[in-house]
Design a protein around this motif. Structure first.
Motif, PDB file in Angstrom:
ATOM      1  N   ILE A 124     153.932  38.286  79.060  1.00  0.00           N
ATOM      2  CA  ILE A 124     152.836  37.310  79.126  1.00  0.00           C
ATOM      3  C   ILE A 124     152.172  37.170  77.766  1.00  0.00           C
ATOM      4  N   LEU A 125     151.903  38.299  77.107  1.00  0.00           N
ATOM      5  CA  LEU A 125     151.225  38.276  75.812  1.00  0.00           C
ATOM      6  C   LEU A 125     152.071  37.608  74.738  1.00  0.00           C
ATOM      7  N   THR A 126     153.386  37.692  74.856  1.00  0.00           N
ATOM      8  CA  THR A 126     154.271  37.057  73.872  1.00  0.00           C
ATOM      9  C   THR A 126     154.598  35.613  74.225  1.00  0.00           C
ATOM     10  N   GLY A 127     154.093  35.132  75.360  1.00  0.00           N
ATOM     11  CA  GLY A 127     154.320  33.760  75.755  1.00  0.00           C
ATOM     12  C   GLY A 127     155.610  33.522  76.514  1.00  0.00           C
ATOM     13  N   ALA A 128     156.355  34.585  76.833  1.00  0.00           N
ATOM     14  CA  ALA A 128     157.632  34.430  77.541  1.00  0.00           C
ATOM     15  C   ALA A 128     157.449  34.173  79.030  1.00  0.00           C
ATOM     16  N   LEU A 129     156.258  34.488  79.561  1.00  0.00           N
ATOM     17  CA  LEU A 129     156.019  34.330  80.996  1.00  0.00           C
ATOM     18  C   LEU A 129     154.606  33.808  81.217  1.00  0.00           C
ATOM     19  N   LYS A 130     154.476  32.811  82.098  1.00  0.00           N
ATOM     20  CA  LYS A 130     153.171  32.261  82.457  1.00  0.00           C
ATOM     21  C   LYS A 130     153.077  32.206  83.986  1.00  0.00           C
ATOM     22  N   PRO A 131     152.718  33.316  84.636  1.00  0.00           N
ATOM     23  CA  PRO A 131     152.671  33.323  86.103  1.00  0.00           C
ATOM     24  C   PRO A 131     151.511  32.492  86.627  1.00  0.00           C
ATOM     25  N   GLU A 132     151.685  31.924  87.805  1.00  0.00           N
ATOM     26  CA  GLU A 132     150.610  31.200  88.455  1.00  0.00           C
ATOM     27  C   GLU A 132     149.603  32.189  89.056  1.00  0.00           C
ATOM     28  N   ARG A 133     148.401  31.689  89.353  1.00  0.00           N
ATOM     29  CA  ARG A 133     147.356  32.566  89.893  1.00  0.00           C
ATOM     30  C   ARG A 133     147.795  33.251  91.189  1.00  0.00           C
ATOM     31  N   GLU A 154     146.551  24.694  72.903  1.00  0.00           N
ATOM     32  CA  GLU A 154     147.549  23.652  73.131  1.00  0.00           C
ATOM     33  C   GLU A 154     148.864  23.966  72.414  1.00  0.00           C
ATOM     34  N   TYR A 155     148.781  24.723  71.325  1.00  0.00           N
ATOM     35  CA  TYR A 155     150.007  25.110  70.616  1.00  0.00           C
ATOM     36  C   TYR A 155     150.920  25.911  71.538  1.00  0.00           C
ATOM     37  N   PHE A 156     150.329  26.841  72.287  1.00  0.00           N
ATOM     38  CA  PHE A 156     151.113  27.668  73.204  1.00  0.00           C
ATOM     39  C   PHE A 156     151.426  26.936  74.508  1.00  0.00           C
ATOM     40  N   ARG A 157     150.587  25.962  74.843  1.00  0.00           N
ATOM     41  CA  ARG A 157     150.734  25.312  76.142  1.00  0.00           C
ATOM     42  C   ARG A 157     151.680  24.111  76.105  1.00  0.00           C
ATOM     43  N   SER A 158     151.536  23.214  75.124  1.00  0.00           N
ATOM     44  CA  SER A 158     152.247  21.930  75.188  1.00  0.00           C
ATOM     45  C   SER A 158     152.969  21.522  73.914  1.00  0.00           C
TER      46      SER A 158
END
Length: 436
Positions: free
Chosen positions: A127-136, A245-249
């Motif tokens: 998650i911290l490296t941006g490899a995973l973005k779990p939903e709530r 936004e850099y990490f998101r889109s």
């Protein structure tokens, strides 16, 4: 049992705060000009602007928004000028006790919510490296329990006052502030939930301002920042937005435009599209709807079947906002502006009354906050959050705002049950008696 000693009112009067912490002037000198800027920028050919729907926002809608801002400022000014003869106060010892209890509850809610991540370092690293973005919901969200994390806002409000203004040195309290800030920043990172950061930082900054003396002429930089307020903060807010936004889109747009063009366009899009969505809902549905989807959205989402019962009672079987987004809108930009959303619920007359009355209450809280009123210390920062978020949606109608209010009321009830809450004569009256 020893009777608690309440802080005595000072003949120096209420503490000074900059103009932009006052609801009336913040509305007139920041919200109103920024509405005009967003309207102009959204109508321009700004690169990166992501308005993917029909443009519904007309001059008539803009005038309605500006008018509601003016009525809001008028209501706030009346509340600010209302004389406060007494304020609710408690001794530092009991305030610290209440703040620590509230902070422990919030910390427990965060640990319960993030337990699967805390117990699995490999998932946390991804998650911290941006490899995973779990939903709530994927990490164990439970309505009514994990919602308690929103009590962090009244905790930060109370803790900030105790640390910065009352100079309390409690190590447990400060440790809770640091831990909950870390959880808040992680929450903002993992789900791009920038609002959670605002709910933490605005109470702390406001308390710091309450403790600070007004800058002098020998402090030009500090005096400039103090005077510019939200205008000086705009570059910081934009930079924070751009990083998120850099990490998101950004990966979806990097082959089309420069990064800063993309970031600025997205920044304007969030606010312009919210206004456009609100205008679109007014243009495509019959209103007022009297479904209270904006002003009482928290009640629609209330657990134990109460929310479902209320939705059925007002005929909100299908939410107007969701229906609009499905037919005409962009699910990525799904807010609908507080000004036009409240108008959708209540009509123009009802919206005028809503904004005037809510701002009137905000003005009263501002006046009492400057005098150290216990309830205002916990609640007034939410007024500033609501004003800053008014571009995008009606903050006071959200579930997180309801939990903020509920947390403050529970703390106040606990102080009263402990016999640690008393009404003291306000500093304004103390000053008059001192002068005479």
């Amino acid at each position: 049992m020893r009777k608690p000693e309440f802080p005595s009112a000072s003949p120096a009067g209420p503490r000074a705060l900059p103009w932009w912490t006052r609801p009336s002037t913040l509305s007139l000198l920041f919200v109103l000009p920024m509405l005009l800027v967003v309207y102009w920028a959204g109508s321009s050919e700004l690169g990166g602007l992501a308005v993917r729907t029909r443009n519904y926002l007309s001059t008539q809608h803009l005038v309605l928004c500006l008018g509601l801002v003016v009525f809001s400022a008028m209501g706030a000014a009346l509340g600010e000028g209302l004389q406060q003869r007494t304020v609710l106060q408690s001794c530092d010892e009991h305030l610290v006790r209440a703040a620590v209890c509230l902070g422990v509850v919030v910390l427990a809610a965060y640990v319960f919510w993030y337990r699967s991540l805390i117990l699995d370092p490999s998932v946390m690293l991804r998650i911290l490296t941006g490899a995973l973005k779990p939903e709530r919901d994927e990490i164990g969200r439970v309505v009514g329990i994990t919602s308690l994390v929103n009590c962090a806002a009244p905790f930060f409000s109370l803790a900030g006052y105790l640390v910065f203004v009352r100079k309390v040195r409690g190590g447990v309290l400060k440790a809770l502030v640091v831990l909950l800030l870390l959880f808040t920043f992680f929450r903002a990172y993992i789900w791009s939930e920038r609002l959670a950061t605002a709910e933490a930082l605005i109470p702390l900054v406001l308390a710091l301002l309450l403790a600070m003396p007004r800058p002098t002429a020998e402090q030009p930089v500090r005096r400039l920042l103090y005077g510019l307020g939200p205008y000086a903060a705009l570059p910081v807010v934009f930079l924070f937005f751009a990083v998120a936004e850099y990490f998101r889109s950004w990966t979806f747009y990097q082959d089309r435009m420069a990064f800063w063009e993309f970031a600025l366009g997205r920044f304007v899009s969030y606010y312009y599209t919210a206004l456009n969505n609100g205008a679109g809902m007014l243009a495509t549905t019959e209103w007022p709807s009297w479904k209270f989807e904006n002003v009482l959205n928290w009640l629609h989402a209330f657990p134990l079947g109460i929310g479902a019962w209320f939705a059925e009672a007002v005929g909100a079987t299908t939410e107007t906002g969701d229906l609009f987004l499905q037919r005409y809108g962009d699910p990525e930009f799904n807010s609908g502006s507080s000004f036009l959303g409240v108008t959708l619920d209540l009509g123009v007359g009802g919206a005028i009354l809503y904004f005037a009355l809510s701002a009137f209450c905000g003005g009263i809280l501002y006046s009492r906050y400057r005098r150290g009123d216990t309830l205002a210390l916990m609640l007034y920062p939410s007024v500033l959050v609501a004003i800053f978020e008014s571009f995008r949606y009606c903050y006071w109608g959200t579930s997180r705002a309801f939990v903020w209010l509920l947390g403050a009321v529970v703390v106040l009830a606990a102080l009263w049950a402990w016999g640690a809450l008393g009404a003291t004569r306000s500093s304004h009256d103390a000053a008059r008696r001192f002068a005479s």
